[in-house]
Design a protein around this motif. Sequence first.
Motif, PDB file in Angstrom:
ATOM      1  N   ASN A  99      45.260  13.884  -7.898  1.00 25.79           N
ATOM      2  CA  ASN A  99      45.968  12.600  -7.983  1.00 25.79           C
ATOM      3  C   ASN A  99      45.509  11.568  -6.956  1.00 25.79           C
ATOM      4  OD1 ASN A  99      46.945  13.947  -5.793  1.00 25.79           O
ATOM      5  ND2 ASN A  99      49.112  13.526  -6.183  1.00 25.79           N
ATOM      6  N   LEU A 100      44.338  11.778  -6.332  1.00 23.64           N
ATOM      7  CA  LEU A 100      43.846  10.825  -5.335  1.00 23.64           C
ATOM      8  C   LEU A 100      43.387   9.532  -5.999  1.00 23.64           C
ATOM      9  CD1 LEU A 100      41.663  13.136  -3.029  1.00 23.64           C
ATOM     10  CD2 LEU A 100      43.944  12.238  -2.544  1.00 23.64           C
ATOM     11  N   THR A 101      43.674   8.406  -5.356  1.00 22.63           N
ATOM     12  CA  THR A 101      43.102   7.149  -5.826  1.00 22.63           C
ATOM     13  C   THR A 101      41.599   7.162  -5.523  1.00 22.63           C
ATOM     14  OG1 THR A 101      43.436   6.038  -3.708  1.00 22.63           O
ATOM     15  CG2 THR A 101      45.256   5.945  -5.308  1.00 22.63           C
ATOM     16  N   ASN A 102      40.857   6.287  -6.183  1.00 22.05           N
ATOM     17  CA  ASN A 102      39.415   6.223  -5.932  1.00 22.05           C
ATOM     18  C   ASN A 102      39.120   5.945  -4.469  1.00 22.05           C
ATOM     19  OD1 ASN A 102      38.593   6.821  -8.475  1.00 22.05           O
ATOM     20  ND2 ASN A 102      38.249   4.713  -9.117  1.00 22.05           N
ATOM     21  N   SER A 103      39.920   5.072  -3.873  1.00 22.59           N
ATOM     22  CA  SER A 103      39.716   4.733  -2.466  1.00 22.59           C
ATOM     23  C   SER A 103      39.845   5.971  -1.579  1.00 22.59           C
ATOM     24  CB  SER A 103      40.733   3.668  -2.040  1.00 22.59           C
ATOM     25  OG  SER A 103      40.644   3.423  -0.652  1.00 22.59           O
ATOM     26  N   LYS A 104      40.913   6.757  -1.791  1.00 22.14           N
ATOM     27  CA  LYS A 104      41.129   7.956  -0.980  1.00 22.14           C
ATOM     28  C   LYS A 104      40.099   9.039  -1.304  1.00 22.14           C
ATOM     29  CE  LYS A 104      46.063   7.313  -0.087  1.00 22.14           C
ATOM     30  NZ  LYS A 104      47.438   7.858  -0.289  1.00 22.14           N
ATOM     31  N   LEU A 105      39.737   9.135  -2.583  1.00 24.58           N
ATOM     32  CA  LEU A 105      38.765  10.150  -2.994  1.00 24.58           C
ATOM     33  C   LEU A 105      37.422   9.928  -2.303  1.00 24.58           C
ATOM     34  CD1 LEU A 105      37.846  12.484  -4.877  1.00 24.58           C
ATOM     35  CD2 LEU A 105      37.265  10.725  -6.568  1.00 24.58           C
ATOM     36  N   TYR A 106      36.915   8.688  -2.358  1.00 21.83           N
ATOM     37  CA  TYR A 106      35.604   8.424  -1.783  1.00 21.83           C
ATOM     38  C   TYR A 106      35.648   8.432  -0.263  1.00 21.83           C
ATOM     39  CZ  TYR A 106      34.064   7.404  -6.483  1.00 21.83           C
ATOM     40  OH  TYR A 106      33.756   7.516  -7.805  1.00 21.83           O
ATOM     41  N   SER A 107      36.765   8.047   0.322  1.00 23.51           N
ATOM     42  CA  SER A 107      36.915   8.122   1.769  1.00 23.51           C
ATOM     43  C   SER A 107      36.856   9.574   2.233  1.00 23.51           C
ATOM     44  CB  SER A 107      38.239   7.493   2.185  1.00 23.51           C
ATOM     45  OG  SER A 107      38.462   7.680   3.570  1.00 23.51           O
ATOM     46  N   LYS A 108      37.524  10.453   1.487  1.00 25.38           N
ATOM     47  CA  LYS A 108      37.533  11.875   1.846  1.00 25.38           C
ATOM     48  C   LYS A 108      36.149  12.488   1.646  1.00 25.38           C
ATOM     49  CE  LYS A 108      41.400  13.991   1.425  1.00 25.38           C
ATOM     50  NZ  LYS A 108      41.653  14.405   2.826  1.00 25.38           N
ATOM     51  N   LYS A 109      35.490  12.145   0.529  1.00 26.67           N
ATOM     52  CA  LYS A 109      34.146  12.676   0.275  1.00 26.67           C
ATOM     53  C   LYS A 109      33.168  12.203   1.347  1.00 26.67           C
ATOM     54  CE  LYS A 109      34.094  13.728  -4.651  1.00 26.67           C
ATOM     55  NZ  LYS A 109      33.385  13.531  -5.934  1.00 26.67           N
ATOM     56  N   ARG A 110      33.322  10.960   1.779  1.00 29.67           N
ATOM     57  CA  ARG A 110      32.431  10.443   2.813  1.00 29.67           C
ATOM     58  C   ARG A 110      32.587  11.250   4.105  1.00 29.67           C
ATOM     59  NH1 ARG A 110      33.836   7.211   6.583  1.00 29.67           N
ATOM     60  NH2 ARG A 110      35.589   6.317   5.422  1.00 29.67           N
ATOM     61  N   LYS A 111      33.825  11.546   4.485  1.00 28.15           N
ATOM     62  CA  LYS A 111      34.071  12.343   5.685  1.00 28.15           C
ATOM     63  C   LYS A 111      33.483  13.745   5.547  1.00 28.15           C
ATOM     64  CE  LYS A 111      38.353   9.994   6.991  1.00 28.15           C
ATOM     65  NZ  LYS A 111      39.840  10.124   7.096  1.00 28.15           N
ATOM     66  N   ILE A 112      33.633  14.318   4.354  1.00 25.02           N
ATOM     67  CA  ILE A 112      33.109  15.670   4.095  1.00 25.02           C
ATOM     68  C   ILE A 112      31.593  15.688   4.231  1.00 25.02           C
ATOM     69  CG2 ILE A 112      32.732  17.369   2.261  1.00 25.02           C
ATOM     70  CD1 ILE A 112      35.611  16.639   1.279  1.00 25.02           C
ATOM     71  N   ILE A 113      30.940  14.722   3.580  1.00 24.73           N
ATOM     72  CA  ILE A 113      29.475  14.679   3.601  1.00 24.73           C
ATOM     73  C   ILE A 113      28.960  14.393   5.006  1.00 24.73           C
ATOM     74  CG2 ILE A 113      27.450  13.420   2.744  1.00 24.73           C
ATOM     75  CD1 ILE A 113      28.946  13.120   0.070  1.00 24.73           C
ATOM     76  N   GLU A 114      29.641  13.520   5.729  1.00 22.15           N
ATOM     77  CA  GLU A 114      29.249  13.243   7.119  1.00 22.15           C
ATOM     78  C   GLU A 114      29.330  14.514   7.969  1.00 22.15           C
ATOM     79  OE1 GLU A 114      31.837  10.146   8.372  1.00 22.15           O
ATOM     80  OE2 GLU A 114      30.524   8.524   7.665  1.00 22.15           O
ATOM     81  N   THR A 133      18.411  25.296  -9.738  1.00 22.37           N
ATOM     82  CA  THR A 133      18.333  23.846  -9.932  1.00 22.37           C
ATOM     83  C   THR A 133      19.402  23.124  -9.135  1.00 22.37           C
ATOM     84  OG1 THR A 133      17.663  24.326 -12.196  1.00 22.37           O
ATOM     85  CG2 THR A 133      18.175  22.052 -11.684  1.00 22.37           C
ATOM     86  N   LEU A 134      20.641  23.549  -9.320  1.00 23.06           N
ATOM     87  CA  LEU A 134      21.765  22.888  -8.663  1.00 23.06           C
ATOM     88  C   LEU A 134      22.634  23.906  -7.947  1.00 23.06           C
ATOM     89  CD1 LEU A 134      22.955  20.411 -11.441  1.00 23.06           C
ATOM     90  CD2 LEU A 134      21.974  19.770  -9.251  1.00 23.06           C
ATOM     91  N   ASN A 135      22.876  23.698  -6.682  1.00 21.22           N
ATOM     92  CA  ASN A 135      23.887  24.496  -5.984  1.00 21.22           C
ATOM     93  C   ASN A 135      24.553  23.612  -4.950  1.00 21.22           C
ATOM     94  OD1 ASN A 135      21.511  24.503  -4.329  1.00 21.22           O
ATOM     95  ND2 ASN A 135      22.473  26.075  -3.066  1.00 21.22           N
ATOM     96  N   GLY A 136      24.927  22.424  -5.394  1.00 23.72           N
ATOM     97  CA  GLY A 136      25.408  21.406  -4.474  1.00 23.72           C
ATOM     98  C   GLY A 136      26.829  21.607  -4.007  1.00 23.72           C
ATOM     99  N   LEU A 137      27.424  20.540  -3.543  1.00 23.05           N
ATOM    100  CA  LEU A 137      28.771  20.579  -2.987  1.00 23.05           C
ATOM    101  C   LEU A 137      29.810  20.981  -4.023  1.00 23.05           C
ATOM    102  CD1 LEU A 137      28.457  17.340  -0.912  1.00 23.05           C
ATOM    103  CD2 LEU A 137      29.333  19.473   0.033  1.00 23.05           C
ATOM    104  N   VAL A 138      30.712  21.844  -3.607  1.00 21.39           N
ATOM    105  CA  VAL A 138      31.852  22.242  -4.433  1.00 21.39           C
ATOM    106  C   VAL A 138      33.108  21.729  -3.735  1.00 21.39           C
ATOM    107  CG1 VAL A 138      33.116  24.163  -5.446  1.00 21.39           C
ATOM    108  CG2 VAL A 138      30.633  24.298  -5.215  1.00 21.39           C
ATOM    109  N   TYR A 139      33.941  20.993  -4.475  1.00 19.28           N
ATOM    110  CA  TYR A 139      35.148  20.398  -3.892  1.00 19.28           C
ATOM    111  C   TYR A 139      36.409  21.083  -4.416  1.00 19.28           C
ATOM    112  CZ  TYR A 139      32.146  16.429  -2.584  1.00 19.28           C
ATOM    113  OH  TYR A 139      31.159  15.629  -2.059  1.00 19.28           O
ATOM    114  N   ASP A 140      37.409  21.139  -3.578  1.00 20.07           N
ATOM    115  CA  ASP A 140      38.747  21.561  -3.983  1.00 20.07           C
ATOM    116  C   ASP A 140      39.722  20.490  -3.478  1.00 20.07           C
ATOM    117  OD1 ASP A 140      40.965  22.866  -4.832  1.00 20.07           O
ATOM    118  OD2 ASP A 140      40.964  24.399  -3.249  1.00 20.07           O
ATOM    119  N   LEU A 141      39.743  19.374  -4.199  1.00 22.78           N
ATOM    120  CA  LEU A 141      40.529  18.202  -3.781  1.00 22.78           C
ATOM    121  C   LEU A 141      41.682  17.969  -4.753  1.00 22.78           C
ATOM    122  CD1 LEU A 141      37.575  15.767  -2.965  1.00 22.78           C
ATOM    123  CD2 LEU A 141      38.904  17.114  -1.335  1.00 22.78           C
ATOM    124  N   PRO A 142      42.763  17.356  -4.296  1.00 25.62           N
ATOM    125  CA  PRO A 142      43.883  17.030  -5.197  1.00 25.62           C
ATOM    126  C   PRO A 142      43.424  16.141  -6.348  1.00 25.62           C
ATOM    127  CG  PRO A 142      44.507  16.716  -2.898  1.00 25.62           C
ATOM    128  CD  PRO A 142      43.025  16.956  -2.897  1.00 25.62           C
TER     129      PRO A 142
END
Length: 278
Positions: free
Chosen positions: A52-67, A41-50
């Motif tokens: 303490n990231l702010t939402n801004s940094k978190l979504y910016s990093k995820k966007r780069k990863i997904i791109e 059913t699910l075998n999607g993205l697995v993250y190993d991120l800090p």
Amino acid sequence: MTNGNWDVFGYEEAGKYIAYLPLEVKSKYGIKMAISPQMTTLNGLVYDLPQNLTNSKLYSKKRKIIENISYQLKEFHYVNFCVDEEYWLPFKWNEFNVKPINMFSLNTHEPQQYHKSHKSLIKKSTEHHKIVDTDFETFTSLNEASFLNQGANLPYEKNRLKNALNKVGNEHSVLIKGIENEKKDIVATALFLEDHLKVYFLASGINKEHSIAGDQVQLIDFGIKGAVNKQKEFCFYGSNKPSIAKFFERFSPVPETYWNIVWTRGKGKLIDIKNQIS
């Protein structure tokens, strides 16, 4: 469930992977595919991120990863997998087709409140038929018959599923149950998989000629009671089909949204059209 044909699409920073996506990879008729393994059913993205990231940094990093991972996946003709990632928009921005799918889950720490029709069906089934142990061959035979009744083929290879279930480790367990009628015939079956947190109802099969209304409901009720006893969540396999969704709804579960991510290029569009028809 990959038969050994798999790859990991990852994103690396400072010599360390901080995200990865494992998929089955194969080629058929010259069409290169990267897909979720069968019955997964699910075998999607697995993250190993800090943490303490702010939402801004978190979504910016995820966007780069997904791109970055999207760029890797576009080498294939056909890509199909599911994620429970809330931030799915970068896939859409990168020209992937994104569709919502519901998975249903029951919080078994609370009293179960089935719809009255399901309660009636369980009563009818238990008065005439009983639950027994059965085997893999009986399960796949009835499961295949159920798909054929809907004009569809099995969504998995029998030997591949059997091998995968035989390799289930100590943290998981497999349970195959059947419904036995008065003549000692198995007329319905269900396959459950359990890990340390949840019990999953993966698939079922039924003999329409010799079963009675409520046999499948009795089987699922058995699985739910097992999850209740072990204080584990109970999950239904996701479906967008109205008839299946309505059947699950009558157990009073909570719908959870996950996302089907699809990429097609050239001949890969033919596979996508075939999947939509079936």
